[in-house]
Design an enzyme around this catalytic site. Structure first.
Site, PDB file in Angstrom:
ATOM      1  N   PRO A 280      12.211  11.446 -74.925  1.00  0.00           N
ATOM      2  CA  PRO A 280      11.078  10.897 -74.173  1.00  0.00           C
ATOM      3  C   PRO A 280      10.832  11.615 -72.858  1.00  0.00           C
ATOM      4  CG  PRO A 280      13.017   9.548 -73.825  1.00  0.00           C
ATOM      5  CD  PRO A 280      13.422  10.636 -74.790  1.00  0.00           C
ATOM      6  N   ARG A 282       7.352  10.734 -70.874  1.00  0.00           N
ATOM      7  CA  ARG A 282       6.544   9.741 -70.156  1.00  0.00           C
ATOM      8  C   ARG A 282       7.325   8.460 -69.825  1.00  0.00           C
ATOM      9  NH1 ARG A 282       1.250   9.697 -70.946  1.00  0.00           N
ATOM     10  NH2 ARG A 282       1.604  10.747 -72.937  1.00  0.00           N
ATOM     11  N   CYS A 351     -15.194  20.581 -57.163  1.00  0.00           N
ATOM     12  CA  CYS A 351     -16.598  20.870 -57.457  1.00  0.00           C
ATOM     13  C   CYS A 351     -16.917  20.860 -58.941  1.00  0.00           C
ATOM     14  CB  CYS A 351     -16.974  22.208 -56.854  1.00  0.00           C
ATOM     15  SG  CYS A 351     -16.960  22.120 -55.082  1.00  0.00           S
ATOM     16  N   GLU A 352     -16.679  19.759 -59.574  1.00  0.00           N
ATOM     17  CA  GLU A 352     -17.058  19.603 -60.986  1.00  0.00           C
ATOM     18  C   GLU A 352     -17.422  18.146 -61.208  1.00  0.00           C
ATOM     19  OE1 GLU A 352     -15.176  21.396 -64.191  1.00  0.00           O
ATOM     20  OE2 GLU A 352     -14.200  22.970 -63.014  1.00  0.00           O
ATOM     21  N   TYR A 380       3.436  13.658 -66.043  1.00  0.00           N
ATOM     22  CA  TYR A 380       2.289  14.541 -66.256  1.00  0.00           C
ATOM     23  C   TYR A 380       1.298  14.447 -65.091  1.00  0.00           C
ATOM     24  CZ  TYR A 380       4.433  14.442 -70.856  1.00  0.00           C
ATOM     25  OH  TYR A 380       5.344  14.510 -71.873  1.00  0.00           O
TER      26      TYR A 380
HETATM   27  N1  LLP Z   1       9.333  16.711 -76.905  1.00  0.00           N
HETATM   28  C1  LLP Z   1       8.403  17.660 -77.121  1.00  0.00           C
HETATM   29  C2  LLP Z   1       8.712  18.794 -77.985  1.00  0.00           C
HETATM   30  C3  LLP Z   1       7.139  17.534 -76.525  1.00  0.00           C
HETATM   31  O1  LLP Z   1       6.215  18.454 -76.742  1.00  0.00           O
HETATM   32  C4  LLP Z   1       6.868  16.413 -75.693  1.00  0.00           C
HETATM   33  C5  LLP Z   1       5.567  16.266 -75.059  1.00  0.00           C
HETATM   34  C6  LLP Z   1       7.892  15.459 -75.487  1.00  0.00           C
HETATM   35  C7  LLP Z   1       9.108  15.639 -76.131  1.00  0.00           C
HETATM   36  C8  LLP Z   1       7.709  14.256 -74.623  1.00  0.00           C
HETATM   37  O2  LLP Z   1       6.656  13.447 -75.025  1.00  0.00           O
HETATM   38  P1  LLP Z   1       6.406  12.015 -74.298  1.00  0.00           P
HETATM   39  O3  LLP Z   1       7.615  11.167 -74.523  1.00  0.00           O
HETATM   40  O4  LLP Z   1       6.204  12.282 -72.853  1.00  0.00           O
HETATM   41  O5  LLP Z   1       5.191  11.477 -74.942  1.00  0.00           O
HETATM   42  N2  LLP Z   1       0.149  15.715 -70.928  1.00  0.00           N
HETATM   43  C9  LLP Z   1       0.010  14.638 -71.888  1.00  0.00           C
HETATM   44  C10 LLP Z   1       1.226  14.480 -72.739  1.00  0.00           C
HETATM   45  C11 LLP Z   1       1.584  15.756 -73.457  1.00  0.00           C
HETATM   46  C12 LLP Z   1       2.899  15.686 -74.148  1.00  0.00           C
HETATM   47  C13 LLP Z   1       3.321  17.048 -74.602  1.00  0.00           C
HETATM   48  N3  LLP Z   1       4.584  17.049 -75.236  1.00  0.00           N
HETATM   49  C14 LLP Z   1      -0.336  13.355 -71.138  1.00  0.00           C
HETATM   50  O6  LLP Z   1      -0.455  13.417 -69.922  1.00  0.00           O
HETATM   51  O7  LLP Z   1      -0.532  12.304 -71.752  1.00  0.00           O
END
Ligand code: LLP
Length: 425
Positions: A280, A282, A351-352, A380
């Site tokens: 995880p 997030r 500016c968008e 993020y």
């Molecule tokens: N493992 C891998 C291989 C990943 O690519 C990711 C996230 C994670 C673990 C962790 O995922 P999480 O538990 O955070 O969902 N920027 C986007 C989220 C992109 C996630 C990319 N990969 C946002 O702000 O929602």
């Protein structure tokens, strides 16, 4: 406290011995504020999902890679991933040892793979081509492979990372090619992993995908299961972004008991004695972070009321990039004042026209001089920030367990923007 809209952070005592306005005054805005207690609690939620001896939490540091936060995750028993030399650098600064860092690669140069090897990391590759690349420089070594289980999930098409429509993972149908290359380079398959996507709020899909990976492990040719040391089910654990609507949390009790039952029974059945990881990002970091900003200009354009802030999409891109929802708190100068509720759109200073942080929200009237708190910005947020419009990346402050505030990253200066320039006379 008695701010205009602050019951969520009040009840958590999120800002410790400070008020958000004091923090904004002392450290300036935009400002990321993290709460140590919340971060540690989220780490403990995850570590408690299973008591299986091989169970572990591999924090995906792309969500937030400030080494001070990483060090706290390490103290809570988590290990970490890295997917770039920069993330690896942050992991090392936080004191993780090579055995505690998994390199989850995606389309890496041979130099990057070599860098990870030099640090003694186990590398997960996500294509047959990269397996061959790694084999050439790591003959007789170990490797992990990321498979694409054929099912994906996520809060937005841009964060679905498995299934037919994505670039990620090795298709299990290519197993013969995989094993031919393992043989060619005399490599041992030491781990398998997957990541189906980001932000699930129900346990079912994740557990189904975990079962798919376990089935794949059982069906590996040439008795390869015996050599496996790591099975990593990936991340995606969601958090409730709609705090003021009382959105329910992911039921970690249910998820934990089902995951524990699944891996315990499977290990018993197969004799597997290696590790089971979840990955995880997030869930670990989102809720410990609030982004503070200041309201500089309020106006009506046609029928719409805009609150103009210093929170451009260079500091928090999620709403502009994925239409993501973040709750907004309002900290006014005269906190007892009664304010009328109205529909407002909170925008930044870029500016968008897509520079929108919170669209058409029913909120107490926002006025100039207010400080706003954007909730759940710890994941993020800073890691996706940029210097667009030559704006400076914000500072980061930690509210420690004793309630005191500590600066853990200074704000950039214009000199930082010029640091890598060459050729100026
Ligand atoms: N493992 C891998 C291989 C990943 O690519 C990711 C996230 C994670 C673990 C962790 O995922 P999480 O538990 O955070 O969902 N920027 C986007 C989220 C992109 C996630 C990319 N990969 C946002 O702000 O929602």
């Amino acid at each position: 406290m008695s701010d205009i809209r602050s019951s969520y952070t009040d009840q958590l005592q999120f800002y410790g011995r400070h008020t958000p306005r004091e923090l904004a005054e002392t450290f300036g805005t935009p400002l990321y504020v993290y709460n140590e207690n919340v971060l540690r609690q989220r780490c403990r939620d995850l570590m408690g999902l299973s008591s299986h001896p091989g169970f572990g939490v591999n924090y995906s540091v792309k969500a937030n890679s400030n080494p001070v936060l990483l060090r706290m995750a390490r103290e809570e028993g988590l290990v970490v991933d890295a997917m770039s030399p920069g993330e690896l650098h942050m992991d090392l600064l936080a004191g993780f040892t090579p055995g505690q860092i998994l390199y989850i690669s995606n389309n890496n140069s041979v130099e990057e793979l070599q860098n990870a090897l030099k640090h003694g990391l186990l590398i997960s590759v996500d294509s047959v081509a990269q397996l061959d690349d790694l084999g050439r420089i790591n003959k007789g070594g170990k490797v992990m492979i990321r498979f694409n289980p054929g099912i994906g999930a996520g809060h937005h098409a841009k964060v679905v990372t498995a299934g037919k429509e994505t670039k990620f993972g090795v298709n299990p149908e290519q197993m013969d090619d995989v094993f031919a290359l393992l043989q060619k380079h005399d490599m041992t398959l030491a781990g398998i992993n997957q990541h189906i996507g980001s932000l699930f709020m129900e346990a079912g899909g994740y557990l189904d995908a975990a079962e798919v990976l376990l089935r794949l492990a059982e069906q590996l040719p040439q008795g390869a299961l015996q050599n496996l040391e790591i099975i990593d089910f990936g991340g995606g654990f969601g958090i409730p972004y709609r705090k003021y609507e009382g959105q329910p949390r992911l039921d970690t009790g249910e998820l934990g008991s089902r995951l524990h039952a699944l891996i315990s029974a499977w290990a018993e059945k197969t004799g597997y004695t290696g590790r089971f990881l979840i990955e995880p990002g997030r869930y670990v970091a989102a809720e410990c972070g609030v982004l503070l900003g200041r309201v500089h200009a309020v106006k009506n354009n046609s029928e719409k009321r805009y609150a103009g802030t210093d929170l451009g999409f260079n500091v928090l891109v999620r709403p502009a990039m994925y239409d993501s929802f973040h709750d907004v708190e309002i900290y006014g100068e005269n906190s007892h004042e009664k304010r009328e509720t109205m529909v407002q759109t909170v925008v930044g200073n870029i500016c968008e026209s897509g520079d929108i942080l919170a669209k058409d929200r029913e909120l107490p009237e926002i006025v100039e001089g207010d400080v706003l708190g954007i909730l759940d910005a710890g994941a993020y947020g800073f890691t996706m920030s940029s210097n667009y419009n030559q704006r400076l990346r914000p500072a980061e402050v930690l509210i420690q367990s004793d309630g005191t505030a500590r600066l853990i990253r200074r704000r950039e200066s214009p000199d930082d923007l010029a640091r890598c320039l060459e050729g100026l006379i």
